[in-house]
Design a protein around this motif. Structure first.
Motif, PDB file in Angstrom:
ATOM      1  N   LYS A  21     -16.724  50.382 -72.164  1.00 48.34           N
ATOM      2  CA  LYS A  21     -17.523  49.526 -71.287  1.00 48.34           C
ATOM      3  C   LYS A  21     -16.706  49.208 -70.049  1.00 48.34           C
ATOM      4  O   LYS A  21     -15.488  49.084 -70.117  1.00 48.34           O
ATOM      5  N   SER A  22     -17.372  49.028 -68.942  1.00 47.80           N
ATOM      6  CA  SER A  22     -16.698  48.625 -67.716  1.00 47.80           C
ATOM      7  C   SER A  22     -16.111  47.231 -67.893  1.00 47.80           C
ATOM      8  O   SER A  22     -16.657  46.398 -68.613  1.00 47.80           O
ATOM      9  N   ALA A  23     -15.020  46.947 -67.204  1.00 48.21           N
ATOM     10  CA  ALA A  23     -14.402  45.618 -67.255  1.00 48.21           C
ATOM     11  C   ALA A  23     -14.965  44.700 -66.180  1.00 48.21           C
ATOM     12  O   ALA A  23     -14.751  43.492 -66.224  1.00 48.21           O
ATOM     13  N   THR A  24     -15.694  45.261 -65.205  1.00 46.44           N
ATOM     14  CA  THR A  24     -16.271  44.460 -64.122  1.00 46.44           C
ATOM     15  C   THR A  24     -17.722  44.872 -63.880  1.00 46.44           C
ATOM     16  O   THR A  24     -18.160  45.931 -64.329  1.00 46.44           O
ATOM     17  N   GLY A  25     -18.445  44.015 -63.161  1.00 47.74           N
ATOM     18  CA  GLY A  25     -19.818  44.311 -62.780  1.00 47.74           C
ATOM     19  C   GLY A  25     -20.816  43.998 -63.869  1.00 47.74           C
ATOM     20  O   GLY A  25     -20.448  43.572 -64.972  1.00 47.74           O
ATOM     21  N   PRO A  26     -22.117  44.190 -63.574  1.00 45.82           N
ATOM     22  CA  PRO A  26     -23.175  43.892 -64.547  1.00 45.82           C
ATOM     23  C   PRO A  26     -22.959  44.627 -65.862  1.00 45.82           C
ATOM     24  O   PRO A  26     -22.633  45.813 -65.883  1.00 45.82           O
ATOM     25  N   GLY A  27     -23.119  43.911 -66.950  1.00 42.90           N
ATOM     26  CA  GLY A  27     -22.927  44.488 -68.277  1.00 42.90           C
ATOM     27  C   GLY A  27     -21.480  44.664 -68.680  1.00 42.90           C
ATOM     28  O   GLY A  27     -21.191  45.318 -69.678  1.00 42.90           O
ATOM     29  N   ALA A  28     -20.550  44.077 -67.943  1.00 42.16           N
ATOM     30  CA  ALA A  28     -19.115  44.230 -68.231  1.00 42.16           C
ATOM     31  C   ALA A  28     -18.768  43.709 -69.625  1.00 42.16           C
ATOM     32  O   ALA A  28     -19.447  42.832 -70.167  1.00 42.16           O
ATOM     33  N   ALA A  29     -17.711  44.258 -70.170  1.00 41.95           N
ATOM     34  CA  ALA A  29     -17.202  43.795 -71.466  1.00 41.95           C
ATOM     35  C   ALA A  29     -16.885  42.306 -71.399  1.00 41.95           C
ATOM     36  O   ALA A  29     -16.389  41.816 -70.387  1.00 41.95           O
ATOM     37  N   GLU A  30     -17.163  41.594 -72.481  1.00 40.85           N
ATOM     38  CA  GLU A  30     -17.001  40.147 -72.514  1.00 40.85           C
ATOM     39  C   GLU A  30     -15.710  39.704 -73.199  1.00 40.85           C
ATOM     40  O   GLU A  30     -15.475  38.514 -73.327  1.00 40.85           O
ATOM     41  N   TRP A  31     -14.869  40.625 -73.645  1.00 37.49           N
ATOM     42  CA  TRP A  31     -13.716  40.240 -74.443  1.00 37.49           C
ATOM     43  C   TRP A  31     -12.397  40.392 -73.692  1.00 37.49           C
ATOM     44  O   TRP A  31     -12.306  41.041 -72.674  1.00 37.49           O
ATOM     45  N   PHE A  32     -11.377  39.748 -74.260  1.00 41.99           N
ATOM     46  CA  PHE A  32     -10.000  39.799 -73.757  1.00 41.99           C
ATOM     47  C   PHE A  32      -9.097  40.362 -74.853  1.00 41.99           C
ATOM     48  O   PHE A  32      -9.395  40.246 -76.036  1.00 41.99           O
ATOM     49  N   ALA A  33      -7.946  40.894 -74.437  1.00 43.09           N
ATOM     50  CA  ALA A  33      -6.837  41.210 -75.337  1.00 43.09           C
ATOM     51  C   ALA A  33      -7.181  42.211 -76.428  1.00 43.09           C
ATOM     52  O   ALA A  33      -6.630  42.153 -77.514  1.00 43.09           O
ATOM     53  N   TYR A  34      -8.090  43.126 -76.156  1.00 45.36           N
ATOM     54  CA  TYR A  34      -8.417  44.154 -77.132  1.00 45.36           C
ATOM     55  C   TYR A  34      -8.953  45.370 -76.378  1.00 45.36           C
ATOM     56  O   TYR A  34      -9.694  45.233 -75.416  1.00 45.36           O
TER      57      TYR A  34
END
Length: 182
Positions: A77-90
Motif C-alpha cells: 500500500k502507498s504510504a501517502t495519499g488517498p487510501g494510504a496505509a494507516e499503520w506505523f513500525a511494520y
C-alpha cells in the motif's frame, strides 16, 4: 506559546503544550459499525458535537522507504495519499506521517491497536516551527490488543506530524480538508 498542561484521561496520561483541544476518549463504541466518519461519534463522546470531523485526511509525507508499506497480506500500500496505509513500525511503513491541515481548526485522531504486532499506540504530535519540527503533544495511546483512543487536536500551523513512539499502531485523522476550504 509555552503553556504546558498535564492531565489524566481514561486512565492514561496526556501531556500537551501550545494550542490544542485536549480531549481524549476511548471505547469500542466509537468504531462500531463505522465505515468512514459516519457513526463514529455519539452524544457521549465527551466533545462538542458542533466540531464533528468533516473528512478523513491522508498523509502527505512520511519516512517510509519508497513510499510503500508491506502489510502481512502481502499486497503493498502507498504510504501517502488517498487510501494510504494507516499503520506505523511494520512493513517498512515508517515512524511518522505528516498531514496538511487548516490552522486553528479541530482535528480528531483515532489511534488503535491490533491483536498481533501493533499493540502500543503512543505517539507525539509535532508541528514545524521555523526550520525544525517540535513536539507539541505527547499521547500515551491505547496499550494492548484491540484497543482504540480518540484524541482532539487544534494545530497552529498548516501541517502536523504524528510520530510513533511505541511499538506501532494504526492511525486515522479526521477534520476539515485544507483543499476544500480554499
Amino acid at each position: 506559546m509555552t503553556e504546558r498542561v498535564d492531565s489524566q484521561m481514561d486512565g492514561e496520561s496526556v501531556s500537551r503544550r501550545a494550542v490544542l483541544g485536549g480531549v481524549a476518549v476511548g471505547g469500542s463504541a466509537l468504531l462500531a459499525g463505522c465505515s468512514g466518519v459516519s457513526g463514529m461519534f455519539s452524544d457521549s463522546d465527551g466533545g462538542d458535537q458542533s466540531d464533528r470531523p468533516e473528512a478523513q485526511l491522508f498523509p502527505v509525507a512520511t519516512d517510509a522507504a519508497d513510499d510503500a508499506c508491506q502489510p502481512a497480506s502481502g499486497e503493498s500500500k502507498s504510504a501517502t495519499g488517498p487510501g494510504a496505509a494507516e499503520w506505523f513500525a511494520y512493513g517498512g511503513c515508517g515512524s511518522y506521517k505528516t498531514y496538511s491541515v487548516v490552522p486553528e481548526e479541530t482535528y480528531w485522531i483515532l489511534s488503535r491497536t491490533d491483536s498481533a504486532l501493533l499493540t502500543d499506540g503512543s505517539y507525539e504530535i509535532h508541528e514545524q516551527v521555523g526550520t525544525s519540527w517540535e513536539s507539541q503533544q505527547t499521547v500515551s495511546g491505547p496499550q494492548g490488543e484491540q484497543k482504540e483512543r480518540m484524541s482532539k487536536y487544534v494545530p497552529a500551523t498548516e501541517q502536523f506530524r504524528i510520530v510513533n513512539v511505541g511499538a506501532g499502531f494504526y492511525v486515522e485523522v479526521y477534520g476539515p480538508n485544507p483543499s476544500s476550504t480554499v
